[in-house]
Design an enzyme around this catalytic site. Structure first.
Site, PDB file in Angstrom:
ATOM      1  N   GLU A  94     -16.528-120.278  -1.280  1.00  0.00           N
ATOM      2  CA  GLU A  94     -15.777-120.379  -2.530  1.00  0.00           C
ATOM      3  C   GLU A  94     -15.785-119.098  -3.349  1.00  0.00           C
ATOM      4  O   GLU A  94     -14.894-118.866  -4.157  1.00  0.00           O
ATOM      5  CB  GLU A  94     -16.327-121.542  -3.369  1.00  0.00           C
ATOM      6  CG  GLU A  94     -17.531-121.229  -4.245  1.00  0.00           C
ATOM      7  CD  GLU A  94     -18.768-120.767  -3.468  1.00  0.00           C
ATOM      8  OE1 GLU A  94     -19.555-119.986  -4.020  1.00  0.00           O
ATOM      9  OE2 GLU A  94     -18.946-121.191  -2.309  1.00  0.00           O
ATOM     10  N   ARG A 116     -15.286-115.972  -2.579  1.00  0.00           N
ATOM     11  CA  ARG A 116     -14.131-115.089  -2.346  1.00  0.00           C
ATOM     12  C   ARG A 116     -12.860-115.667  -2.945  1.00  0.00           C
ATOM     13  O   ARG A 116     -11.923-114.931  -3.266  1.00  0.00           O
ATOM     14  CB  ARG A 116     -13.975-114.825  -0.851  1.00  0.00           C
ATOM     15  CG  ARG A 116     -13.578-115.987   0.009  1.00  0.00           C
ATOM     16  CD  ARG A 116     -13.949-115.804   1.457  1.00  0.00           C
ATOM     17  NE  ARG A 116     -15.390-115.869   1.636  1.00  0.00           N
ATOM     18  CZ  ARG A 116     -16.001-115.683   2.812  1.00  0.00           C
ATOM     19  NH1 ARG A 116     -15.293-115.416   3.889  1.00  0.00           N
ATOM     20  NH2 ARG A 116     -17.309-115.769   2.901  1.00  0.00           N
ATOM     21  N   LYS A 167     -18.733-112.093  -9.417  1.00  0.00           N
ATOM     22  CA  LYS A 167     -18.726-113.502  -9.012  1.00  0.00           C
ATOM     23  C   LYS A 167     -19.688-114.295  -9.893  1.00  0.00           C
ATOM     24  O   LYS A 167     -20.885-114.019  -9.919  1.00  0.00           O
ATOM     25  CB  LYS A 167     -19.134-113.626  -7.545  1.00  0.00           C
ATOM     26  CG  LYS A 167     -19.312-115.052  -7.047  1.00  0.00           C
ATOM     27  CD  LYS A 167     -19.845-115.074  -5.618  1.00  0.00           C
ATOM     28  CE  LYS A 167     -20.276-116.474  -5.192  1.00  0.00           C
ATOM     29  NZ  LYS A 167     -20.901-116.485  -3.847  1.00  0.00           N
ATOM     30  N   ASP A 188     -17.703-123.978   1.174  1.00  0.00           N
ATOM     31  CA  ASP A 188     -18.868-123.148   0.850  1.00  0.00           C
ATOM     32  C   ASP A 188     -18.527-121.665   0.898  1.00  0.00           C
ATOM     33  O   ASP A 188     -19.397-120.825   0.684  1.00  0.00           O
ATOM     34  CB  ASP A 188     -20.017-123.465   1.813  1.00  0.00           C
ATOM     35  CG  ASP A 188     -21.363-122.984   1.291  1.00  0.00           C
ATOM     36  OD1 ASP A 188     -21.462-122.723   0.078  1.00  0.00           O
ATOM     37  OD2 ASP A 188     -22.303-122.866   2.090  1.00  0.00           O
ATOM     38  N   ASP A 205     -26.332-117.527  -7.488  1.00  0.00           N
ATOM     39  CA  ASP A 205     -25.003-117.251  -6.943  1.00  0.00           C
ATOM     40  C   ASP A 205     -24.068-116.656  -7.986  1.00  0.00           C
ATOM     41  O   ASP A 205     -22.924-116.338  -7.679  1.00  0.00           O
ATOM     42  CB  ASP A 205     -24.393-118.515  -6.334  1.00  0.00           C
ATOM     43  CG  ASP A 205     -23.494-118.204  -5.142  1.00  0.00           C
ATOM     44  OD1 ASP A 205     -23.625-117.111  -4.574  1.00  0.00           O
ATOM     45  OD2 ASP A 205     -22.663-119.057  -4.789  1.00  0.00           O
ATOM     46  N   LYS A 253     -24.283-127.869   1.299  1.00  0.00           N
ATOM     47  CA  LYS A 253     -25.399-127.104   1.842  1.00  0.00           C
ATOM     48  C   LYS A 253     -26.585-128.029   2.110  1.00  0.00           C
ATOM     49  O   LYS A 253     -26.814-128.978   1.363  1.00  0.00           O
ATOM     50  CB  LYS A 253     -25.855-126.036   0.845  1.00  0.00           C
ATOM     51  CG  LYS A 253     -24.899-124.904   0.587  1.00  0.00           C
ATOM     52  CD  LYS A 253     -25.477-123.967  -0.468  1.00  0.00           C
ATOM     53  CE  LYS A 253     -24.534-122.822  -0.818  1.00  0.00           C
ATOM     54  NZ  LYS A 253     -24.444-121.851   0.269  1.00  0.00           N
ATOM     55  N   ASP A 264     -24.015-123.347  -6.609  1.00  0.00           N
ATOM     56  CA  ASP A 264     -23.165-123.580  -5.434  1.00  0.00           C
ATOM     57  C   ASP A 264     -23.786-124.658  -4.558  1.00  0.00           C
ATOM     58  O   ASP A 264     -24.736-124.401  -3.818  1.00  0.00           O
ATOM     59  CB  ASP A 264     -22.995-122.279  -4.643  1.00  0.00           C
ATOM     60  CG  ASP A 264     -22.101-122.474  -3.426  1.00  0.00           C
ATOM     61  OD1 ASP A 264     -21.348-123.476  -3.397  1.00  0.00           O
ATOM     62  OD2 ASP A 264     -22.153-121.629  -2.518  1.00  0.00           O
TER      63      ASP A 264
END
Length: 464
Positions: free
Chosen positions: A315, A317, A231, A313, A254, A243, A236
């Site tokens: 995202e 996956r 990933k 949020d 992230d 967030k 993010d």
């Protein structure tokens, strides 16, 4: 690359003795008289990580003792002796040749990892103590592991201002050039033409110079096939499900999954493992703009499954889904994804354990055994089939963020498994960050699970 390597030559190296409380008396008796008297006068008890420099008869430095602690301390800690690298006076040190080989190897690796400093933006104190590679260890393997881990740490520690999708691509390209790997990149609107719609959807709101992309690197032409998927969400914001500020503070990490698979790939290539390696990294920035994807949108995927997006949020996956579907099309012998995916995993096991999922009991056992050997702790989590209905919203094939707030790491893993269908698959839901300094693990970005996987490769892929 690590900031330090092993010292060369040991003719003038200072003796370094690793001592446990139960062996302290014998260790002291073996010291020269002046050093022994000094150790006793100082009340050295061989506590975990304790360091004592020892004088010689002329008032110079004879060597040093490093405490390993009692059985409880040794069970609770790892790389205990490695902290000596930052505590010892300047000099070149050599472990006692009688040191247990496994302990010598752990100390050697820990020494290099302890010597890591992230000094891109400010000068950092660098340990001045050097270690001669102990006899009987595989020094080249340890160097390769330390270099891979240093790469992972550097990538995670770099803020998003200097580690956007293009920068992550550049890091992968540099690695590919170093080891003669082949690399292809699909960027921006070409993701739609290449049937990678979820990667495009998540990253399309970013500025043009931070456009989404899929990095695809290949190395090796013989042996079993291994696909690593990481990933690469370089920052993010949470998207339209923005967030709060406190939750955004560490979002430079992230892309820790991408950083970890690149570190693992570096280890594999440096060691010349006889495998055919593929690394897939969906690199995006989850930003907010008029073009951002929305809660409630129904999204198309490469696999043909539709996804109801119930949280922008969630995202990670989504971008992994397209990369996993692409990887599964070649039916590799093993596919592994690594991602800083869910807060639920951290609630379950904390920041020190790397939770992982697999349907193969043999693979789980091999990974767990390897993790114990190399002090890279992991914990198996369940692909719990009865939770499958939680990711099936009815309006679409899949839901990326089931309501209810329960089993968040499990449902995320089940979501990913749908896109890896038909492939032998393992997923790591890692944290990628060390919140408190520890021996060989300074505060900041850290690899999780990579050393365990490297150690497990002979069992997982049948390597000689």
């Amino acid at each position: 690359m690590p900031h330090r390597d092993f010292a060369t030559g040991d003719a003038d190296a200072l003796p370094l003795r690793l001592v446990a409380p139960e062996t302290l008396d014998a260790a002291l008796e073996a010291l020269p008289e002046v050093a022994r008297g000094w150790a006793r006068a100082q009340g050295f008890k061989a506590g975990a990580g304790a360091v004592l420099a020892l004088p010689d008869a002329k008032g110079g430095l004879w060597g040093a003792l490093v405490g390993l602690g009692d059985e409880t301390a040794r069970r609770r800690g790892r790389f205990i002796a490695a902290s000596a690298a930052s505590k010892l006076p300047e000099g070149t040190y050599a472990l006692d040749p009688a040191t247990d080989p496994a302990l010598a190897a752990e100390t050697a690796l820990g020494w290099l990892l302890e010597s890591y400093r992230f000094d891109r933006y400010a000068e950092q104190f660098a340990p001045k103590a050097r270690l001669v590679a102990p006899e009987g260890i595989d020094a080249e393997r340890i160097r390769a592991i330390a270099a891979g881990e240093a790469l992972t740490r550097d990538l995670i520690n770099t803020p998003a201002s200097d580690m956007g999708p293009a920068d992550l691509e550049a890091a992968a390209a540099g690695l590919a050039e170093e080891f003669g790997a082949r690399m292809a990149v699909t960027r921006g609107e070409d993701l739609l033409a290449g049937n990678l719609p979820l990667i495009h959807t998540v990253g399309r709101a970013a500025a043009p110079d931070r456009a989404p992309r899929l990095i695809d690197m290949r190395w090796g032409d013989q042996g079993p096939t291994l696909t690593l998927v990481g990933k690469g969400v370089c920052f993010d914001t949470g998207g339209l499900n923005l967030k709060p500020g406190g939750s955004m503070a560490l979002m430079k990490k992230d892309m820790g999954g991408a950083a970890t698979v690149l570190g693992l790939a570096r280890m594999i290539m440096a060691l010349g493992l006889k495998i055919r390696l593929r690394v897939l990294i969906p690199a995006v920035e989850n930003s907010v703009s008029a073009d951002a994807f929305r809660p409630g949108d129904i999204l198309a995927s490469r696999k043909g499954l539709t996804v109801e997006n119930n949280n922008t949020d969630a995202e990670g996956r989504l971008v992994l889904a397209d990369a996993l579907a692409l990887g599964a099309e070649e039916s590799p012998d093993l596919m592994i994804s690594m991602a800083t995916l869910t807060g639920a995993a951290r609630v379950a096991v904390g920041p020190d354990l790397a939770p992982f999922y697999t349907d193969a009991d043999e693979d789980a056992a091999a990974i767990a055994r390897a993790a114990a050997r190399v002090a890279d702790p992991v914990w198996r989590m369940p692909f719990h089939d009865p939770y499958e209905p939680l990711i099936e919203p009815g309006i679409a094939d899949l839901d990326n963020a089931p309501s209810g707030g329960m089993a968040g790491s499990v449902t995320a893993a089940l979501f990913l498994r749908r896109f890896a269908e038909g492939t032998r698959y393992a997923h790591f839901d890692i944290y990628g960050w060390n919140p408190r300094p520890a021996p060989a693990r300074p505060k900041g970005g850290v690899g999780m699970g990579a050393r365990a996987l490297l150690e497990a490769m002979p069992d997982l892929l049948g390597l000689a």
